[in-house]
Design a protein around this motif. Structure first.
Motif, PDB file in Angstrom:
ATOM      1  N   UNK A 103       0.833  -1.206   0.000  1.00 51.40           N
ATOM      2  CA  UNK A 103       0.000   0.000   0.000  1.00 51.40           C
ATOM      3  C   UNK A 103       0.868   1.256   0.000  1.00 51.40           C
ATOM      4  N   UNK A 104       1.848   1.297   0.873  1.00 51.28           N
ATOM      5  CA  UNK A 104       2.746   2.457   0.940  1.00 51.28           C
ATOM      6  C   UNK A 104       3.502   2.627  -0.371  1.00 51.28           C
ATOM      7  N   UNK A 105       3.976   1.536  -0.924  1.00 52.61           N
ATOM      8  CA  UNK A 105       4.694   1.590  -2.198  1.00 52.61           C
ATOM      9  C   UNK A 105       3.790   2.146  -3.293  1.00 52.61           C
ATOM     10  N   UNK A 106       2.554   1.724  -3.308  1.00 53.10           N
ATOM     11  CA  UNK A 106       1.615   2.159  -4.345  1.00 53.10           C
ATOM     12  C   UNK A 106       1.301   3.651  -4.256  1.00 53.10           C
ATOM     13  N   UNK A 107       1.226   4.202  -3.049  1.00 51.46           N
ATOM     14  CA  UNK A 107       0.855   5.616  -2.932  1.00 51.46           C
ATOM     15  C   UNK A 107       2.058   6.549  -2.852  1.00 51.46           C
ATOM     16  N   UNK A 108       3.262   5.988  -2.766  1.00 48.58           N
ATOM     17  CA  UNK A 108       4.460   6.819  -2.621  1.00 48.58           C
ATOM     18  C   UNK A 108       4.721   7.727  -3.811  1.00 48.58           C
ATOM     19  N   UNK A 109       4.320   7.310  -5.008  1.00 48.03           N
ATOM     20  CA  UNK A 109       4.502   8.177  -6.177  1.00 48.03           C
ATOM     21  C   UNK A 109       3.675   9.448  -6.049  1.00 48.03           C
TER      22      UNK A 109
ATOM     23  N   UNK B  45       5.825   7.913   1.832  1.00 46.69           N
ATOM     24  CA  UNK B  45       6.891   6.935   1.607  1.00 46.69           C
ATOM     25  C   UNK B  45       8.122   7.239   2.444  1.00 46.69           C
ATOM     26  N   UNK B  46       8.486   8.515   2.533  1.00 44.12           N
ATOM     27  CA  UNK B  46       9.658   8.914   3.317  1.00 44.12           C
ATOM     28  C   UNK B  46       9.449   8.632   4.797  1.00 44.12           C
ATOM     29  N   UNK B  47       8.252   8.909   5.303  1.00 44.89           N
ATOM     30  CA  UNK B  47       7.952   8.634   6.716  1.00 44.89           C
ATOM     31  C   UNK B  47       7.982   7.134   7.004  1.00 44.89           C
TER      32      UNK B  47
ATOM     33  N   UNK C  66      10.648   2.570   9.479  1.00 46.44           N
ATOM     34  CA  UNK C  66      10.828   1.125   9.364  1.00 46.44           C
ATOM     35  C   UNK C  66      12.194   0.731   8.851  1.00 46.44           C
ATOM     36  N   UNK C  67      12.351   0.652   7.531  1.00 43.80           N
ATOM     37  CA  UNK C  67      13.615   0.165   6.972  1.00 43.80           C
ATOM     38  C   UNK C  67      14.857   0.928   7.442  1.00 43.80           C
ATOM     39  N   UNK C  68      14.797   2.241   7.508  1.00 46.08           N
ATOM     40  CA  UNK C  68      15.976   3.012   7.931  1.00 46.08           C
ATOM     41  C   UNK C  68      16.364   2.691   9.370  1.00 46.08           C
ATOM     42  N   UNK C  69      15.373   2.527  10.226  1.00 45.95           N
ATOM     43  CA  UNK C  69      15.666   2.165  11.631  1.00 45.95           C
ATOM     44  C   UNK C  69      16.281   0.777  11.706  1.00 45.95           C
ATOM     45  N   UNK C  70      15.752  -0.139  10.910  1.00 43.57           N
ATOM     46  CA  UNK C  70      16.297  -1.492  10.902  1.00 43.57           C
ATOM     47  C   UNK C  70      17.734  -1.525  10.408  1.00 43.57           C
TER      48      UNK C  70
END
Length: 71
Positions: free
Chosen positions: A28-34, A40-42, A47-51
């Motif tokens: 869902x996030x990937x789909x609306x990031x455009x 997407x940045x948030x 998530x990924x950046x913290x990991x």
């Protein structure tokens, strides 16, 4: 034991991704990031950046302790 720790992390991460609905939020996030790049940045920052940061710190601590040697 670093092998046990990393195996436990890998299994937990795979279980997290494979749980029911686990990837639907990512899709869902990937789909609306455009259309909404701030969302997407948030998501990435929370998530990924913290990991990535946490895993990097883990490896750096193991290197500093002499348990792990970088190649």
């Amino acid at each position: 034991d670093i092998e046990t720790e990393l195996l436990r992390f890998g299994v937990a991460f795979a279980q997290f991704l494979c749980r029911p609905g686990g990837l639907s939020a990512v899709r869902t996030i990937t789909a609306i990031s455009d259309r909404m790049p701030e969302i997407g940045a948030k998501f990435y920052a929370a998530g990924p950046a913290r990991g990535i940061t946490t895993l990097s710190r883990y490896f750096q601590s193991k290197i500093a302790a002499g348990v792990l040697e970088p190649i």
